[in-house]
Motif scaffolding. Structure first.
Motif, PDB file in Angstrom:
ATOM      1  N   LEU A 137       0.822  -1.319  -0.098  1.00  0.00           N
ATOM      2  CA  LEU A 137       0.276   0.144   0.209  1.00  0.00           C
ATOM      3  C   LEU A 137       0.865   1.225   0.159  1.00  0.00           C
ATOM      4  O   LEU A 137      -0.111   2.135  -0.069  1.00  0.00           O
ATOM      5  N   GLY A 138       2.109   0.691   0.044  1.00  0.00           N
ATOM      6  CA  GLY A 138       3.004   2.455  -0.052  1.00  0.00           C
ATOM      7  C   GLY A 138       3.060   3.266   1.453  1.00  0.00           C
ATOM      8  O   GLY A 138       2.882   4.241   1.330  1.00  0.00           O
ATOM      9  N   ILE A 139       3.070   2.108   2.236  1.00  0.00           N
ATOM     10  CA  ILE A 139       3.152   2.917   3.556  1.00  0.00           C
ATOM     11  C   ILE A 139       4.179   2.402   4.475  1.00  0.00           C
ATOM     12  O   ILE A 139       4.801   1.319   5.003  1.00  0.00           O
ATOM     13  N   THR A 140       4.558   3.855   4.602  1.00  0.00           N
ATOM     14  CA  THR A 140       6.196   3.510   5.935  1.00  0.00           C
ATOM     15  C   THR A 140       5.882   3.677   7.193  1.00  0.00           C
ATOM     16  O   THR A 140       5.564   5.416   7.680  1.00  0.00           O
ATOM     17  N   VAL A 141       6.263   3.098   7.820  1.00  0.00           N
ATOM     18  CA  VAL A 141       6.027   3.733   9.498  1.00  0.00           C
ATOM     19  C   VAL A 141       7.600   4.357   9.724  1.00  0.00           C
ATOM     20  O   VAL A 141       8.530   4.141   9.906  1.00  0.00           O
ATOM     21  N   LEU A 142       7.694   5.344  10.375  1.00  0.00           N
ATOM     22  CA  LEU A 142       9.114   5.902  10.565  1.00  0.00           C
ATOM     23  C   LEU A 142       9.680   5.569  12.394  1.00  0.00           C
ATOM     24  O   LEU A 142       8.413   6.445  13.255  1.00  0.00           O
ATOM     25  N   GLY A 143      10.229   5.083  12.853  1.00  0.00           N
ATOM     26  CA  GLY A 143      11.040   5.114  13.866  1.00  0.00           C
ATOM     27  C   GLY A 143      11.589   5.749  13.789  1.00  0.00           C
ATOM     28  O   GLY A 143      12.747   6.212  12.977  1.00  0.00           O
ATOM     29  N   SER A 144      11.870   6.613  15.307  1.00  0.00           N
ATOM     30  CA  SER A 144      12.561   7.694  15.595  1.00  0.00           C
ATOM     31  C   SER A 144      13.660   7.188  16.785  1.00  0.00           C
ATOM     32  O   SER A 144      13.667   6.876  17.560  1.00  0.00           O
ATOM     33  N   ASN A 145      14.914   7.327  16.185  1.00  0.00           N
ATOM     34  CA  ASN A 145      15.754   6.975  17.505  1.00  0.00           C
ATOM     35  C   ASN A 145      16.496   8.058  17.872  1.00  0.00           C
ATOM     36  O   ASN A 145      18.038   8.208  18.053  1.00  0.00           O
ATOM     37  N   SER A 146      16.281   8.862  17.344  1.00  0.00           N
ATOM     38  CA  SER A 146      17.114  10.290  17.520  1.00  0.00           C
ATOM     39  C   SER A 146      16.235  10.664  19.354  1.00  0.00           C
ATOM     40  O   SER A 146      15.434  10.763  19.479  1.00  0.00           O
ATOM     41  N   THR A 147      17.046  12.026  19.321  1.00  0.00           N
ATOM     42  CA  THR A 147      17.347  12.244  20.469  1.00  0.00           C
ATOM     43  C   THR A 147      17.304  14.052  20.588  1.00  0.00           C
ATOM     44  O   THR A 147      18.464  14.401  20.324  1.00  0.00           O
ATOM     45  N   VAL A 148      16.418  14.285  21.336  1.00  0.00           N
ATOM     46  CA  VAL A 148      16.458  16.204  20.889  1.00  0.00           C
ATOM     47  C   VAL A 148      16.914  16.340  22.732  1.00  0.00           C
ATOM     48  O   VAL A 148      16.047  16.265  23.626  1.00  0.00           O
ATOM     49  N   ALA A 149      17.335  17.492  22.886  1.00  0.00           N
ATOM     50  CA  ALA A 149      17.426  18.150  24.356  1.00  0.00           C
ATOM     51  C   ALA A 149      17.359  19.267  24.590  1.00  0.00           C
ATOM     52  O   ALA A 149      17.692  20.228  23.452  1.00  0.00           O
ATOM     53  N   MET A 150      16.719  19.828  25.015  1.00  0.00           N
ATOM     54  CA  MET A 150      15.908  20.875  25.300  1.00  0.00           C
ATOM     55  C   MET A 150      16.069  21.039  27.047  1.00  0.00           C
ATOM     56  O   MET A 150      15.450  20.716  27.605  1.00  0.00           O
ATOM     57  N   GLN A 151      16.871  22.101  27.442  1.00  0.00           N
ATOM     58  CA  GLN A 151      16.502  23.063  28.713  1.00  0.00           C
ATOM     59  C   GLN A 151      17.392  21.496  29.676  1.00  0.00           C
ATOM     60  O   GLN A 151      18.527  21.343  29.240  1.00  0.00           O
ATOM     61  N   ASP A 152      17.241  21.357  30.103  1.00  0.00           N
ATOM     62  CA  ASP A 152      17.286  19.968  31.321  1.00  0.00           C
ATOM     63  C   ASP A 152      16.665  18.683  31.169  1.00  0.00           C
ATOM     64  O   ASP A 152      16.551  18.406  31.694  1.00  0.00           O
ATOM     65  N   GLU A 153      16.015  18.814  29.450  1.00  0.00           N
ATOM     66  CA  GLU A 153      15.302  17.625  29.886  1.00  0.00           C
ATOM     67  C   GLU A 153      15.827  17.084  28.387  1.00  0.00           C
ATOM     68  O   GLU A 153      15.971  17.578  26.673  1.00  0.00           O
ATOM     69  N   THR A 154      16.068  15.302  27.613  1.00  0.00           N
ATOM     70  CA  THR A 154      15.379  14.812  26.453  1.00  0.00           C
ATOM     71  C   THR A 154      15.043  14.052  26.252  1.00  0.00           C
ATOM     72  O   THR A 154      13.795  13.637  27.528  1.00  0.00           O
ATOM     73  N   PHE A 155      14.247  13.977  25.352  1.00  0.00           N
ATOM     74  CA  PHE A 155      13.034  13.434  24.571  1.00  0.00           C
ATOM     75  C   PHE A 155      13.123  13.071  23.054  1.00  0.00           C
ATOM     76  O   PHE A 155      13.911  13.788  22.364  1.00  0.00           O
ATOM     77  N   PRO A 156      12.771  11.573  22.715  1.00  0.00           N
ATOM     78  CA  PRO A 156      12.536  10.917  21.449  1.00  0.00           C
ATOM     79  C   PRO A 156      12.084  12.225  21.075  1.00  0.00           C
ATOM     80  O   PRO A 156      10.806  12.415  20.719  1.00  0.00           O
ATOM     81  N   ALA A 157      12.460  12.154  19.496  1.00  0.00           N
ATOM     82  CA  ALA A 157      11.976  13.515  18.079  1.00  0.00           C
ATOM     83  C   ALA A 157      11.977  12.526  17.144  1.00  0.00           C
ATOM     84  O   ALA A 157      13.061  12.217  16.521  1.00  0.00           O
ATOM     85  N   CYS A 158      11.300  13.480  15.846  1.00  0.00           N
ATOM     86  CA  CYS A 158      11.347  12.906  14.624  1.00  0.00           C
ATOM     87  C   CYS A 158      11.585  14.328  14.181  1.00  0.00           C
ATOM     88  O   CYS A 158      10.439  15.591  14.679  1.00  0.00           O
ATOM     89  N   LYS A 159      11.883  14.272  12.897  1.00  0.00           N
ATOM     90  CA  LYS A 159      11.746  15.943  12.262  1.00  0.00           C
ATOM     91  C   LYS A 159      11.371  15.727  10.843  1.00  0.00           C
ATOM     92  O   LYS A 159      11.526  14.654  10.082  1.00  0.00           O
ATOM     93  N   VAL A 160      10.174  16.379  10.934  1.00  0.00           N
ATOM     94  CA  VAL A 160       9.518  15.676   9.435  1.00  0.00           C
ATOM     95  C   VAL A 160       9.312  17.542   7.911  1.00  0.00           C
ATOM     96  O   VAL A 160       9.025  18.625   8.864  1.00  0.00           O
ATOM     97  N   GLU A 161       9.880  17.034   6.689  1.00  0.00           N
ATOM     98  CA  GLU A 161       9.924  17.998   6.494  1.00  0.00           C
ATOM     99  C   GLU A 161       8.691  18.011   5.072  1.00  0.00           C
ATOM    100  O   GLU A 161       8.936  17.322   4.800  1.00  0.00           O
ATOM    101  N   PHE A 162       8.650  19.202   4.602  1.00  0.00           N
ATOM    102  CA  PHE A 162       7.677  19.027   3.758  1.00  0.00           C
ATOM    103  C   PHE A 162       8.120  19.854   2.219  1.00  0.00           C
ATOM    104  O   PHE A 162       8.144  20.958   2.549  1.00  0.00           O
TER     105      PHE A 162
END
Length: 112
Positions: free
Chosen positions: A87-112
């Protein structure tokens, strides 16, 4: 039932979670056609995406962005991987981490 009409095309659709997820079914995915869906990993929504996307009749690549990692997502991915590819469906897994102030969390960037 909602009146019939042409499908609506968008770049990004955030799917509701919890109680509101009941409003999203295969008819939703037939009518709201997005390049990217952000989803809270509910199995009925994932299955509805497959069924609804099958009805599109056109070849548009779709990216599914889970909001978190879960056993439900892993099981669905494994059980339906071949269908996702058809069907042309891709599941985007993210193992990237963003650090902001004193916190880190998983994230992904989507561009159009």
């Amino acid at each position: 039932a909602a009146p019939q009409g042409p499908p609506v095309y968008v770049d990004l659709a955030y799917l509701p979670g919890s109680w509101s997820a009941r409003t999203v079914d295969e008819e939703f995915f037939r009518r709201i056609r997005s390049l990217c869906y952000v989803e809270g990993v509910l199995r009925p929504l994932l299955d509805a995406l497959l069924t609804g996307k099958h009805q599109w009749g056109i070849d548009i690549q779709v990216t599914l962005i889970p909001t978190f990692d879960s056993l439900v997502m892993h099981e669905w991915y494994q059980e339906t991987h071949e269908r996702q590819q058809e069907l042309g469906i891709t599941v985007l897994g993210s193992n990237s981490t963003v650090a902001m102030q004193d916190e880190t969390f998983p994230a992904c960037k989507v561009e159009f």
